[in-house]
Design an enzyme around this catalytic site. Sequence first.
Site, PDB file in Angstrom:
ATOM      1  N   LYS A   1      -0.241   8.161  12.251  1.00  0.00           N
ATOM      2  CA  LYS A   1       0.986   8.242  13.053  1.00  0.00           C
ATOM      3  C   LYS A   1       1.440   9.677  13.291  1.00  0.00           C
ATOM      4  O   LYS A   1       2.103   9.967  14.278  1.00  0.00           O
ATOM      5  CB  LYS A   1       2.123   7.469  12.374  1.00  0.00           C
TER       6      LYS A   1
ATOM      7  N   ASP B   1       8.808   2.092  16.238  1.00  0.00           N
ATOM      8  CA  ASP B   1       9.201   1.642  14.886  1.00  0.00           C
ATOM      9  C   ASP B   1      10.716   1.749  14.717  1.00  0.00           C
ATOM     10  O   ASP B   1      11.362   0.847  14.181  1.00  0.00           O
ATOM     11  CB  ASP B   1       8.538   2.524  13.810  1.00  0.00           C
TER      12      ASP B   1
HETATM   13  P1  NAP Z   1       3.541   6.454   3.948  1.00  0.00           P
HETATM   14  O1  NAP Z   1       3.563   7.393   5.109  1.00  0.00           O
HETATM   15  O2  NAP Z   1       2.405   6.441   3.005  1.00  0.00           O
HETATM   16  O3  NAP Z   1       4.914   6.715   3.149  1.00  0.00           O
HETATM   17  C1  NAP Z   1       5.264   6.068   1.952  1.00  0.00           C
HETATM   18  C2  NAP Z   1       5.977   7.073   1.078  1.00  0.00           C
HETATM   19  O4  NAP Z   1       6.467   6.409  -0.095  1.00  0.00           O
HETATM   20  C3  NAP Z   1       5.057   8.192   0.604  1.00  0.00           C
HETATM   21  O5  NAP Z   1       5.717   9.429   0.750  1.00  0.00           O
HETATM   22  C4  NAP Z   1       4.824   7.829  -0.856  1.00  0.00           C
HETATM   23  O6  NAP Z   1       4.534   8.963  -1.656  1.00  0.00           O
HETATM   24  C5  NAP Z   1       6.162   7.233  -1.206  1.00  0.00           C
HETATM   25  N1  NAP Z   1       6.138   6.452  -2.450  1.00  0.00           N
HETATM   26  C6  NAP Z   1       5.076   5.807  -3.035  1.00  0.00           C
HETATM   27  N2  NAP Z   1       5.495   5.210  -4.172  1.00  0.00           N
HETATM   28  C7  NAP Z   1       6.813   5.487  -4.305  1.00  0.00           C
HETATM   29  C8  NAP Z   1       7.772   5.163  -5.299  1.00  0.00           C
HETATM   30  N3  NAP Z   1       7.466   4.441  -6.387  1.00  0.00           N
HETATM   31  N4  NAP Z   1       9.036   5.620  -5.146  1.00  0.00           N
HETATM   32  C9  NAP Z   1       9.362   6.375  -4.070  1.00  0.00           C
HETATM   33  N5  NAP Z   1       8.501   6.734  -3.106  1.00  0.00           N
HETATM   34  C10 NAP Z   1       7.227   6.276  -3.210  1.00  0.00           C
HETATM   35  O7  NAP Z   1       3.671   4.942   4.478  1.00  0.00           O
HETATM   36  P2  NAP Z   1       4.556   4.434   5.710  1.00  0.00           P
HETATM   37  O8  NAP Z   1       3.745   4.388   6.940  1.00  0.00           O
HETATM   38  O9  NAP Z   1       5.833   5.202   5.719  1.00  0.00           O
HETATM   39  O10 NAP Z   1       4.801   2.906   5.268  1.00  0.00           O
HETATM   40  C11 NAP Z   1       5.633   2.590   4.161  1.00  0.00           C
HETATM   41  C12 NAP Z   1       5.790   1.075   4.051  1.00  0.00           C
HETATM   42  O11 NAP Z   1       6.446   0.564   5.206  1.00  0.00           O
HETATM   43  C13 NAP Z   1       4.447   0.339   3.963  1.00  0.00           C
HETATM   44  O12 NAP Z   1       4.604  -0.744   3.075  1.00  0.00           O
HETATM   45  C14 NAP Z   1       4.247  -0.184   5.377  1.00  0.00           C
HETATM   46  O13 NAP Z   1       3.453  -1.343   5.421  1.00  0.00           O
HETATM   47  C15 NAP Z   1       5.681  -0.492   5.772  1.00  0.00           C
HETATM   48  N6  NAP Z   1       5.893  -0.476   7.234  1.00  0.00           N
HETATM   49  C16 NAP Z   1       6.398  -1.591   7.809  1.00  0.00           C
HETATM   50  C17 NAP Z   1       6.653  -1.593   9.168  1.00  0.00           C
HETATM   51  C18 NAP Z   1       7.225  -2.819   9.801  1.00  0.00           C
HETATM   52  O14 NAP Z   1       7.151  -2.928  11.036  1.00  0.00           O
HETATM   53  N7  NAP Z   1       7.787  -3.723   9.049  1.00  0.00           N
HETATM   54  C19 NAP Z   1       6.383  -0.447   9.947  1.00  0.00           C
HETATM   55  C20 NAP Z   1       5.860   0.690   9.316  1.00  0.00           C
HETATM   56  C21 NAP Z   1       5.625   0.655   7.943  1.00  0.00           C
HETATM   57  P3  NAP Z   1       2.970   9.339  -1.894  1.00  0.00           P
HETATM   58  O15 NAP Z   1       2.403   9.607  -0.523  1.00  0.00           O
HETATM   59  O16 NAP Z   1       3.049  10.533  -2.755  1.00  0.00           O
HETATM   60  O17 NAP Z   1       2.359   8.127  -2.533  1.00  0.00           O
END
Ligand code: NAP
Length: 280
Positions: free
Chosen positions: A68, A105
């Site tokens: 992204k 999003d």
């Molecule tokens: P991402 O870019 O990997 O971001 C997730 C962040 O959370 C990372 O910075 C990660 O740190 C951090 N993290 C991991 N474990 C954590 C914890 N225990 N406490 C606090 N922070 C923590 O992923 P993303 O694209 O933002 O997606 C995040 C979630 O949203 C996923 O589950 C995805 O499936 C969901 N999502 C849903 C939709 C929807 O339409 N419903 C849309 C987009 C995303 P590290 O990188 O250091 O691990």
Amino acid sequence: MSEPKLFGLLGYPVKHSYSPAMHNAALRALKIKAAYRLFAKKPFEVKGFLLSLRKRNIRGLNVTIPYKESVLQYLDRTSAAVKAIGACNTIIVEKDGALKGFNTDYLGFAKDLSLLKVRPRKAAVIGAGGAAKAVCFALAKKNAEEVCLYDIDKFKSFDLARRFNEIFPSCRFLVAGSMEDLRLKHKDLLVNASPVGMHGNDRSPAEPSQLHPDIFVYDLIYNPAMTRLLFLAKRQGCRFANGLGMLLYQGAVSFRHFTKRNAPVKVMHRALMEALKNDR
Ligand code: NAP
């Protein structure tokens, strides 16, 4: 006879995505001769793939983890939201072959909050990755006064807070050093934008004692539909929602970008529910 148009999802891996079910159902319902496919591309393949879209008759793409942010360098045009958020989840190939990026999003999240009648003033967000950026953008647009961020990587939360404090002077973005520092007692919305909860044995990022009936708990995860966090939220008497609505409405806006037609939202919702049921 002209080749059918293609749309699809770029990411790696992408095989568990529900986007094809949702978009193909919508294309069929509107009798649009096109198909939506999965494009799993390794990082070294992404540039070549994006440059070949027109040749392959691919007219539009959704973009997911982990691209992204990195696709921005290959776009010819970007919406104002993409510039501010720093992430793009929808690309269209324009008539002149140029690639234009959008972020749907944040619109999906904002729409779902509106339908749920959630008007956050003081919010807490767990995670500071791509999805959290879209969530923060939507919260500021919805006139939240304060958004407190917690990510295990403090640099990410500081970076996000710094950028968004510049863009939105009317909303205060703060960084918490721990889950306790989020001070959920004083918040009316908690958003989980981290992947914690995606796996069956994941713990809840928040303790039951931190949740109270005046806080709305929104988990971006939609599979499982009931994460441990949502289970605890329900038990503590909170209103709550999973990320299915966000997924649906971001998909509906992307569909409009792709086809220039209004998305058949009910059809897409039905297709999502079916896909989820078959996945269990
Ligand atoms: P991402 O870019 O990997 O971001 C997730 C962040 O959370 C990372 O910075 C990660 O740190 C951090 N993290 C991991 N474990 C954590 C914890 N225990 N406490 C606090 N922070 C923590 O992923 P993303 O694209 O933002 O997606 C995040 C979630 O949203 C996923 O589950 C995805 O499936 C969901 N999502 C849903 C939709 C929807 O339409 N419903 C849309 C987009 C995303 P590290 O990188 O250091 O691990």
